[in-house]
Design an enzyme around this catalytic site. Structure first.
Site, PDB file in Angstrom:
ATOM      1  N   GLY A  46       0.824  -1.198   0.000  1.00  0.00           N
ATOM      2  CA  GLY A  46       0.000   0.000   0.000  1.00  0.00           C
ATOM      3  C   GLY A  46       0.857   1.245   0.000  1.00  0.00           C
ATOM      4  O   GLY A  46       1.989   1.243   0.492  1.00  0.00           O
ATOM      5  N   GLN A  51       2.954   9.943   1.294  1.00  0.00           N
ATOM      6  CA  GLN A  51       4.244   9.250   1.331  1.00  0.00           C
ATOM      7  C   GLN A  51       5.127   9.608   0.145  1.00  0.00           C
ATOM      8  O   GLN A  51       6.335   9.375   0.186  1.00  0.00           O
ATOM      9  CB  GLN A  51       4.040   7.738   1.381  1.00  0.00           C
ATOM     10  CG  GLN A  51       3.409   7.263   2.672  1.00  0.00           C
ATOM     11  CD  GLN A  51       3.227   5.774   2.660  1.00  0.00           C
ATOM     12  OE1 GLN A  51       2.220   5.278   2.168  1.00  0.00           O
ATOM     13  NE2 GLN A  51       4.219   5.066   3.166  1.00  0.00           N
ATOM     14  N   CYS A  92       5.979  -0.346   7.297  1.00  0.00           N
ATOM     15  CA  CYS A  92       5.586   0.816   6.502  1.00  0.00           C
ATOM     16  C   CYS A  92       6.750   1.231   5.609  1.00  0.00           C
ATOM     17  O   CYS A  92       7.896   1.280   6.057  1.00  0.00           O
ATOM     18  CB  CYS A  92       5.198   1.960   7.441  1.00  0.00           C
ATOM     19  SG  CYS A  92       4.695   3.467   6.599  1.00  0.00           S
ATOM     20  N   LEU A  93       6.439   1.544   4.371  1.00  0.00           N
ATOM     21  CA  LEU A  93       7.476   1.994   3.441  1.00  0.00           C
ATOM     22  C   LEU A  93       8.145   3.278   3.907  1.00  0.00           C
ATOM     23  O   LEU A  93       9.290   3.540   3.563  1.00  0.00           O
ATOM     24  CB  LEU A  93       6.875   2.193   2.047  1.00  0.00           C
ATOM     25  CG  LEU A  93       6.355   0.927   1.370  1.00  0.00           C
ATOM     26  CD1 LEU A  93       5.590   1.290   0.100  1.00  0.00           C
ATOM     27  CD2 LEU A  93       7.487  -0.030   1.068  1.00  0.00           C
ATOM     28  N   HIS A 134      -4.490   1.288   7.655  1.00  0.00           N
ATOM     29  CA  HIS A 134      -3.134   1.849   7.672  1.00  0.00           C
ATOM     30  C   HIS A 134      -3.030   3.024   6.698  1.00  0.00           C
ATOM     31  O   HIS A 134      -2.542   4.099   7.058  1.00  0.00           O
ATOM     32  CB  HIS A 134      -2.142   0.742   7.310  1.00  0.00           C
ATOM     33  CG  HIS A 134      -0.712   1.166   7.272  1.00  0.00           C
ATOM     34  ND1 HIS A 134       0.229   0.661   8.128  1.00  0.00           N
ATOM     35  CD2 HIS A 134      -0.046   2.034   6.468  1.00  0.00           C
ATOM     36  CE1 HIS A 134       1.411   1.202   7.860  1.00  0.00           C
ATOM     37  NE2 HIS A 134       1.264   2.039   6.851  1.00  0.00           N
ATOM     38  N   GLU A 135      -3.492   2.814   5.471  1.00  0.00           N
ATOM     39  CA  GLU A 135      -3.337   3.842   4.435  1.00  0.00           C
ATOM     40  C   GLU A 135      -4.219   5.065   4.692  1.00  0.00           C
ATOM     41  O   GLU A 135      -3.784   6.188   4.467  1.00  0.00           O
ATOM     42  CB  GLU A 135      -3.622   3.263   3.047  1.00  0.00           C
ATOM     43  CG  GLU A 135      -2.685   2.148   2.623  1.00  0.00           C
ATOM     44  CD  GLU A 135      -1.216   2.484   2.712  1.00  0.00           C
ATOM     45  OE1 GLU A 135      -0.842   3.672   2.592  1.00  0.00           O
ATOM     46  OE2 GLU A 135      -0.416   1.559   2.899  1.00  0.00           O
ATOM     47  N   HIS A 138      -2.598   7.379   7.074  1.00  0.00           N
ATOM     48  CA  HIS A 138      -1.583   8.242   6.447  1.00  0.00           C
ATOM     49  C   HIS A 138      -2.219   9.548   5.963  1.00  0.00           C
ATOM     50  O   HIS A 138      -1.613  10.615   6.052  1.00  0.00           O
ATOM     51  CB  HIS A 138      -0.935   7.561   5.236  1.00  0.00           C
ATOM     52  CG  HIS A 138       0.259   6.722   5.551  1.00  0.00           C
ATOM     53  ND1 HIS A 138       1.398   7.229   6.134  1.00  0.00           N
ATOM     54  CD2 HIS A 138       0.489   5.409   5.334  1.00  0.00           C
ATOM     55  CE1 HIS A 138       2.282   6.255   6.273  1.00  0.00           C
ATOM     56  NE2 HIS A 138       1.758   5.145   5.799  1.00  0.00           N
TER      57      HIS A 138
END
Length: 165
Positions: A46, A51, A92-93, A134-135, A138
């Site tokens: 994701g 991000q 997480c990226l 999660h997304e 963000h």
């Protein structure tokens, strides 16, 4: 299409609330295309627009429950329903190499628009429900590290267990 740089923890933009998408135009389509390519290249599941430095309510994610996996684009997404609870390892990226246990719903329904502005709803279980939550966090300026109950060593993360994002 182009690969975008993924911002990492400490970047101020990751802590800001994203604005609603109002224009469904070529610029949005380019952002979505770039985010898809960036996600595919990253090996994550994701990616939210903040991000990659864009404060808009846009997410791309892989529905890993589909065969083959399906890339999903979410514009102005909202989690509208959730059920159950499961403690899963998440990563997480934007926080590379950091993993921890987070409790997320086992099932979630999201409402969003597609790249042309059409509203739709989608359900997800397991990792997909985790990714929906999660997304969308963000988009409100939150990182998963705010919810971590217990950090785990990267060497202890097994085969995709830490691919929460």
């Amino acid at each position: 299409m182009a690969l975008r740089n993924i911002l990492t923890q400490g970047e101020e933009q990751l802590l800001k609330r994203s604005r609603k998408v109002e224009k469904f135009d070529a610029r949005l389509h380019m952002l979505l295309d770039d985010m898809r390519e960036t996600l595919e290249h990253s090996g994550g599941v994701g990616l939210a627009a903040p991000q990659v430095g864009v404060l808009r309510r846009v997410v791309v994610l892989l529905d890993v429950n589909k065969e083959p996996e399906e890339m999903v684009e979410l514009v102005n997404p909202e989690v509208i329903e959730q059920r159950g609870a499961e403690r899963r390892v998440e990563g997480c990226l934007s926080v590379p190499g950091v993993y921890g246990y987070v409790t997320r719903p086992t099932w979630a329904k999201i409402r969003a628009q597609d790249r042309n502005g059409n509203w739709f709803e989608r359900e997800g279980e397991g990792m997909v429900a985790q990714c929906f939550c999660h997304e969308t966090e963000h988009l409100d300026g939150h990182l998963f590290t705010e919810k971590v109950e217990e950090y785990v060593d990267v060497d202890d993360v097994q085969d995709g267990a830490g691919d929460g994002e």
